[in-house]
Design a protein around this motif. Sequence first.
Motif, PDB file in Angstrom:
ATOM      1  N   ASP A 143      59.328 -11.138  95.082  1.00  0.00           N
ATOM      2  CA  ASP A 143      57.917 -11.295  95.676  1.00  0.00           C
ATOM      3  C   ASP A 143      57.549 -12.894  95.567  1.00  0.00           C
ATOM      4  OD1 ASP A 143      55.085  -9.847  96.717  1.00  0.00           O
ATOM      5  OD2 ASP A 143      54.748 -11.697  95.237  1.00  0.00           O
ATOM      6  N   ASP A 144      57.167 -13.525  96.754  1.00  0.00           N
ATOM      7  CA  ASP A 144      56.983 -15.045  96.553  1.00  0.00           C
ATOM      8  C   ASP A 144      55.883 -15.271  95.606  1.00  0.00           C
ATOM      9  OD1 ASP A 144      55.328 -13.895  98.403  1.00  0.00           O
ATOM     10  OD2 ASP A 144      55.142 -15.549  99.699  1.00  0.00           O
ATOM     11  N   VAL A 145      54.825 -14.588  95.434  1.00  0.00           N
ATOM     12  CA  VAL A 145      53.598 -14.772  94.473  1.00  0.00           C
ATOM     13  C   VAL A 145      54.156 -14.786  93.174  1.00  0.00           C
ATOM     14  CG1 VAL A 145      51.499 -14.145  93.885  1.00  0.00           C
ATOM     15  CG2 VAL A 145      51.836 -14.035  96.326  1.00  0.00           C
ATOM     16  N   ILE A 146      55.057 -13.465  93.019  1.00  0.00           N
ATOM     17  CA  ILE A 146      55.310 -13.651  91.381  1.00  0.00           C
ATOM     18  C   ILE A 146      56.614 -14.850  91.176  1.00  0.00           C
ATOM     19  CG2 ILE A 146      56.683 -12.176  89.808  1.00  0.00           C
ATOM     20  CD1 ILE A 146      54.053 -10.982  90.560  1.00  0.00           C
ATOM     21  N   ALA A 147      57.136 -15.293  92.176  1.00  0.00           N
ATOM     22  CA  ALA A 147      58.124 -16.362  92.066  1.00  0.00           C
ATOM     23  C   ALA A 147      57.360 -17.645  91.637  1.00  0.00           C
ATOM     24  CB  ALA A 147      59.145 -16.420  93.374  1.00  0.00           C
ATOM     25  N   LYS A 207      56.202 -17.317  88.135  1.00  0.00           N
ATOM     26  CA  LYS A 207      56.892 -17.801  87.158  1.00  0.00           C
ATOM     27  C   LYS A 207      57.207 -19.293  87.026  1.00  0.00           C
ATOM     28  CE  LYS A 207      59.437 -13.417  87.047  1.00  0.00           C
ATOM     29  NZ  LYS A 207      60.517 -12.670  87.318  1.00  0.00           N
ATOM     30  N   ALA A 208      57.168 -19.978  88.395  1.00  0.00           N
ATOM     31  CA  ALA A 208      57.557 -21.452  88.484  1.00  0.00           C
ATOM     32  C   ALA A 208      56.627 -22.065  87.782  1.00  0.00           C
ATOM     33  CB  ALA A 208      57.895 -21.883  89.979  1.00  0.00           C
ATOM     34  N   LEU A 209      55.087 -21.789  87.709  1.00  0.00           N
ATOM     35  CA  LEU A 209      54.143 -22.455  87.331  1.00  0.00           C
ATOM     36  C   LEU A 209      54.046 -22.059  85.848  1.00  0.00           C
ATOM     37  CD1 LEU A 209      51.378 -21.750  90.186  1.00  0.00           C
ATOM     38  CD2 LEU A 209      52.207 -23.725  89.533  1.00  0.00           C
ATOM     39  N   GLY A 210      55.000 -21.362  85.389  1.00  0.00           N
ATOM     40  CA  GLY A 210      54.827 -21.131  83.859  1.00  0.00           C
ATOM     41  C   GLY A 210      53.944 -19.945  83.416  1.00  0.00           C
ATOM     42  N   HIS A 211      53.257 -19.091  84.187  1.00  0.00           N
ATOM     43  CA  HIS A 211      52.069 -18.155  83.834  1.00  0.00           C
ATOM     44  C   HIS A 211      52.833 -16.940  83.605  1.00  0.00           C
ATOM     45  CE1 HIS A 211      49.373 -21.300  84.579  1.00  0.00           C
ATOM     46  NE2 HIS A 211      49.726 -21.210  85.955  1.00  0.00           N
ATOM     47  N   VAL A 212      53.836 -16.467  84.340  1.00  0.00           N
ATOM     48  CA  VAL A 212      54.073 -14.955  84.091  1.00  0.00           C
ATOM     49  C   VAL A 212      55.763 -14.955  83.815  1.00  0.00           C
ATOM     50  CG1 VAL A 212      54.639 -12.919  85.597  1.00  0.00           C
ATOM     51  CG2 VAL A 212      52.622 -14.231  85.645  1.00  0.00           C
ATOM     52  N   THR A 213      56.473 -14.268  82.995  1.00  0.00           N
ATOM     53  CA  THR A 213      57.886 -14.119  82.640  1.00  0.00           C
ATOM     54  C   THR A 213      58.378 -12.837  83.215  1.00  0.00           C
ATOM     55  OG1 THR A 213      57.360 -13.147  80.234  1.00  0.00           O
ATOM     56  CG2 THR A 213      57.945 -15.866  80.777  1.00  0.00           C
ATOM     57  N   GLU A 214      57.434 -11.470  83.149  1.00  0.00           N
ATOM     58  CA  GLU A 214      57.809 -10.364  83.679  1.00  0.00           C
ATOM     59  C   GLU A 214      56.831  -9.609  83.975  1.00  0.00           C
ATOM     60  OE1 GLU A 214      60.579  -6.978  81.627  1.00  0.00           O
ATOM     61  OE2 GLU A 214      59.914  -8.442  80.412  1.00  0.00           O
ATOM     62  N   VAL A 215      56.858  -8.821  85.013  1.00  0.00           N
ATOM     63  CA  VAL A 215      55.832  -7.804  85.476  1.00  0.00           C
ATOM     64  C   VAL A 215      56.395  -6.444  84.955  1.00  0.00           C
ATOM     65  CG1 VAL A 215      54.748  -6.618  87.314  1.00  0.00           C
ATOM     66  CG2 VAL A 215      55.190  -9.105  87.648  1.00  0.00           C
ATOM     67  N   PRO A 254      54.109 -16.753  78.791  1.00  0.00           N
ATOM     68  CA  PRO A 254      54.404 -17.325  77.497  1.00  0.00           C
ATOM     69  C   PRO A 254      53.051 -17.140  76.499  1.00  0.00           C
ATOM     70  CG  PRO A 254      54.516 -18.682  79.318  1.00  0.00           C
ATOM     71  CD  PRO A 254      54.087 -17.318  79.906  1.00  0.00           C
ATOM     72  N   ARG A 255      51.983 -16.739  76.831  1.00  0.00           N
ATOM     73  CA  ARG A 255      50.921 -16.458  76.051  1.00  0.00           C
ATOM     74  C   ARG A 255      50.687 -14.968  75.470  1.00  0.00           C
ATOM     75  NH1 ARG A 255      45.736 -19.563  78.061  1.00  0.00           N
ATOM     76  NH2 ARG A 255      44.819 -18.838  75.944  1.00  0.00           N
ATOM     77  N   GLY A 256      51.857 -14.084  75.752  1.00  0.00           N
ATOM     78  CA  GLY A 256      51.862 -12.754  75.201  1.00  0.00           C
ATOM     79  C   GLY A 256      51.512 -11.968  76.724  1.00  0.00           C
ATOM     80  N   THR A 257      51.125 -10.573  76.367  1.00  0.00           N
ATOM     81  CA  THR A 257      50.921  -9.442  77.257  1.00  0.00           C
ATOM     82  C   THR A 257      49.698  -9.965  78.002  1.00  0.00           C
ATOM     83  OG1 THR A 257      51.864  -7.979  75.906  1.00  0.00           O
ATOM     84  CG2 THR A 257      50.442  -7.240  77.610  1.00  0.00           C
ATOM     85  N   LEU A 258      49.640  -9.750  79.569  1.00  0.00           N
ATOM     86  CA  LEU A 258      48.557 -10.035  80.018  1.00  0.00           C
ATOM     87  C   LEU A 258      48.251  -9.156  81.145  1.00  0.00           C
ATOM     88  CD1 LEU A 258      49.772 -11.311  83.384  1.00  0.00           C
ATOM     89  CD2 LEU A 258      50.486 -13.292  81.436  1.00  0.00           C
ATOM     90  N   LEU A 259      47.052  -9.166  81.776  1.00  0.00           N
ATOM     91  CA  LEU A 259      46.777  -8.307  83.198  1.00  0.00           C
ATOM     92  C   LEU A 259      46.869  -9.238  84.347  1.00  0.00           C
ATOM     93  CD1 LEU A 259      44.429  -5.628  83.621  1.00  0.00           C
ATOM     94  CD2 LEU A 259      44.116  -7.593  85.250  1.00  0.00           C
ATOM     95  N   LEU A 260      48.011  -8.980  85.186  1.00  0.00           N
ATOM     96  CA  LEU A 260      47.935  -9.579  86.473  1.00  0.00           C
ATOM     97  C   LEU A 260      47.234  -8.830  87.678  1.00  0.00           C
ATOM     98  CD1 LEU A 260      49.371 -11.354  88.559  1.00  0.00           C
ATOM     99  CD2 LEU A 260      51.340  -9.968  88.305  1.00  0.00           C
ATOM    100  N   LYS A 261      46.164  -9.469  88.240  1.00  0.00           N
ATOM    101  CA  LYS A 261      45.394  -8.865  89.293  1.00  0.00           C
ATOM    102  C   LYS A 261      45.691  -9.342  90.446  1.00  0.00           C
ATOM    103  CE  LYS A 261      40.729  -7.811  90.605  1.00  0.00           C
ATOM    104  NZ  LYS A 261      39.226  -7.780  89.985  1.00  0.00           N
ATOM    105  N   LEU A 262      46.573  -8.713  91.436  1.00  0.00           N
ATOM    106  CA  LEU A 262      46.984  -9.159  92.585  1.00  0.00           C
ATOM    107  C   LEU A 262      46.237  -8.583  93.779  1.00  0.00           C
ATOM    108  CD1 LEU A 262      49.227 -11.017  93.549  1.00  0.00           C
ATOM    109  CD2 LEU A 262      50.756  -8.868  93.420  1.00  0.00           C
ATOM    110  N   TYR A 263      45.488  -9.419  94.452  1.00  0.00           N
ATOM    111  CA  TYR A 263      44.407  -9.222  95.579  1.00  0.00           C
ATOM    112  C   TYR A 263      45.313  -8.799  96.819  1.00  0.00           C
ATOM    113  CZ  TYR A 263      40.024 -10.278  93.348  1.00  0.00           C
ATOM    114  OH  TYR A 263      39.081 -10.138  92.678  1.00  0.00           O
TER     115      TYR A 263
END
Length: 289
Positions: A42-46, A49-57, A75-84
């Motif tokens: 997905d282009d949003v996830i890409a 990742k490029a911005l350094g916020h997410v490594t894996e869903v 990079p900062r651990g487990t997170l919640l990704l809310k995708l509108y």
Amino acid sequence: MKGRFYGDDAPGEEKFRRQRRAPQGRRRVAALTAEGEDTSEDDVIARLKALGHVTEVLAELKSGKEATAYVARGPRGTLLLKLYRDLQARSFQRDEVYRAGVYIPDARAAKAMAGRSRKGLEMLHQGWVCAEYTHLWHLWEAGLNVPEPLVGPSPFDYSATAPAVLMRLIGHEDQPAPRLSEASLTPEEARRAWDQALSGMADMLRLGYAHGDYSTYNLLWWENTVTIIDFPQLTTRQNPHFRDLLARDAQSLATSFRRHGVQASGDATLREVQRRALGPGPTPRVLLP
């Protein structure tokens, strides 16, 4: 630094600009993670990742009227990704009552949004996402029990993640915190949760906010603590519907708590919230440089 809330290109957007396509609705994890030979990431996830916020869903957590929440790692651990979802693909689309009283200095942008043109819908979509970040940062810094935002506090940074909002996951990766609407509480826990829910609503009122959708469906329960979630529709006293939205929140809170054995009327709940709002608030958090 001037923020980009409506219509401006986010950093890196040119590289990841999508071609015009059908409105994007709920995204399944397989589609986000490029599982299978015939799928691409997905282009949003890409971009995240490029911005350094997410490594894996990792997994889908909850799908609602406007967005789907996922458990992810970064990079900062487990997170919640809310995708509108795109505005056209949401079951809840008409947000005028929440945006009433909001001044938009750009006349052309205001006209486009009011007319809900294609560009106007894009601006509304961007504004809805950025509003959640803005409110989340304000409440977090004020010391309220809300998830920690993981991008910002500059609008320059968090506007680049739209249509995603990233925040600290409440709970554990394999056991996210349940919503109060789904939690099983003892009578003592129910009383404690009710008291915290009243104080949370009062803390927002003290800051001049009405949540707009305040009930056990938007309150998490973890380690005997209530955490407030879902803020894009948060509204201020400048909204001519503020008093009505505040009263509706009180009624929704009272009604949704009845399954936990708490019996209170909407009017009594509102009076108690207003009384508590006159007292001192929580200790503000200090952001490290």
